[in-house]
Design an enzyme around this catalytic site. Structure first.
Site, PDB file in Angstrom:
ATOM      1  N   ASP A  85      47.180   3.104  18.219  1.00  0.00           N
ATOM      2  CA  ASP A  85      45.661   3.057  17.955  1.00  0.00           C
ATOM      3  C   ASP A  85      45.450   3.510  16.529  1.00  0.00           C
ATOM      4  OD1 ASP A  85      42.964   2.762  18.549  1.00  0.00           O
ATOM      5  OD2 ASP A  85      42.961   4.845  18.646  1.00  0.00           O
ATOM      6  N   ASP A  87      41.525   4.214  15.027  1.00  0.00           N
ATOM      7  CA  ASP A  87      40.398   5.321  14.817  1.00  0.00           C
ATOM      8  C   ASP A  87      40.697   6.314  15.850  1.00  0.00           C
ATOM      9  OD1 ASP A  87      39.626   3.206  13.489  1.00  0.00           O
ATOM     10  OD2 ASP A  87      37.675   2.724  14.588  1.00  0.00           O
TER      11      ASP A  87
END
EC number: 3.1.3.3
Length: 294
Positions: A85, A87
């Protein structure tokens, strides 16, 4: 065999280890070995002949607060595939929240982001609602946001560079936007980027998205497709922090939650709560002399 590796406060390590072994053995599970790794001397390794992973991790979580941990039924090895991922995992910000600040909507949009990451809202609906609120924001705000707000998590470059140096294929997969993810991936050295695309027209955001949505199912699909492409025996590592990372984390050989929301942390094989992203290298058993430090 169940193997646990953890990094914890060295000042209380001995006492906490004794308590953990007592609680484990009280359940009838034998600890076959316990000791610090020779090549990563801050990492404690426990080997259990048997044991329920959920209960073992609960015991270790109780006995070693503020720790970094990884549990595995297979021997630890350097992964062939790393999918992460972006963020709040590879970077320290939520891009849409920072971008919203330029529209004077950060608090409103950040509240929606938090509920989505906690798993309280449908991800796609929450994403479309937030993007809609950014309608008419100048495209130039994206570049300004990147330059002024977006910073890599500590250890991110070293983690990616070290894994790549050992032959690992790296993929950044995000429910955020290519406008941010492409520059971040270039900065950190990821081989591939999968993300959403913001609608733009005449230099402003349209308030919509272009193409399909990268949600939890797409993140998992990317990991499985890359695993299949790399072939039989591929060892995968996935990291994330939110609810939409859970299927990807669960599908990986090693699924790690990085300073994560409770649901993501509970679904993972382990967590990074104490150190920075280089703690993953320690837990995998990669000696610091082999780290690629920029």
């Amino acid at each position: 065999m169940l193997i646990a590796r953890l990094i914890a406060d060295p000042d209380t390590l001995g006492d906490n280890l004794a308590l953990a072994m007592e609680l484990i053995e009280a359940r009838g599970w034998d600890v076959a070995g316990a000791g610090m790794l020779e090549f990563c001397t801050n990492v404690l390794e426990l080997e259990l002949v048997e044991g329920d992973p959920a209960q073992v991790r609960a015991i270790l979580d109780q006995c070693f607060p503020d720790s970094d941990l990884l549990l595995s039924h297979q021997p630890f090895s350097v992964p062939n595939l790393f999918v992460s991922d972006m963020d709040s995992t590879m970077i320290g910000q939520e891009c849409i929240d920072e971008l919203a600040d330029f529209a004077g909507l950060k608090d409103r949009i950040a509240a929606i982001t938090e509920r989505a990451m906690q798993g309280e809202l449908d991800f796609e609906s929450a994403l479309r609602e937030r993007v809609g609120l950014l309608k008419d924001l100048p495209e130039a705000a994206i570049r300004q946001c990147l330059d002024e707000r977006i910073r890599p998590m500590p250890g991110a470059r070293t983690l990616v560079s070290t894994l790549k140096a050992r032959g690992c294929h790296t993929v950044l997969v995000t429910g955020g936007f290519h406008s941010f993810a492409d520059p971040v991936a270039e900065m950190l050295g990821f081989d591939r980027v999968v993300g959403n695309r913001l609608g733009l027209h005449d230099g402003v955001l349209t308030g919509g998205l272009v193409g399909g949505i990268v949600d939890s199912s797409v993140k998992k699909k990317v990991l499985l497709e890359e695993t299949a492409r790399l072939g039989e025996g591929t060892i995968s590592l996935a990291t994330g922090d939110g609810a939409n990372d859970i299927p990807m984390i669960e599908a990986a050989s090693f699924g790690l939650a990085y300073r994560a929301k409770p649901k993501a942390r509970a679904a993972a094989d382990g967590w990074i709560d104490r150190g920075d992203l280089t703690a993953i290298l320690d837990l995998l058993g990669i000696a610091r002399s082999d780290w690629v430090v920029d």
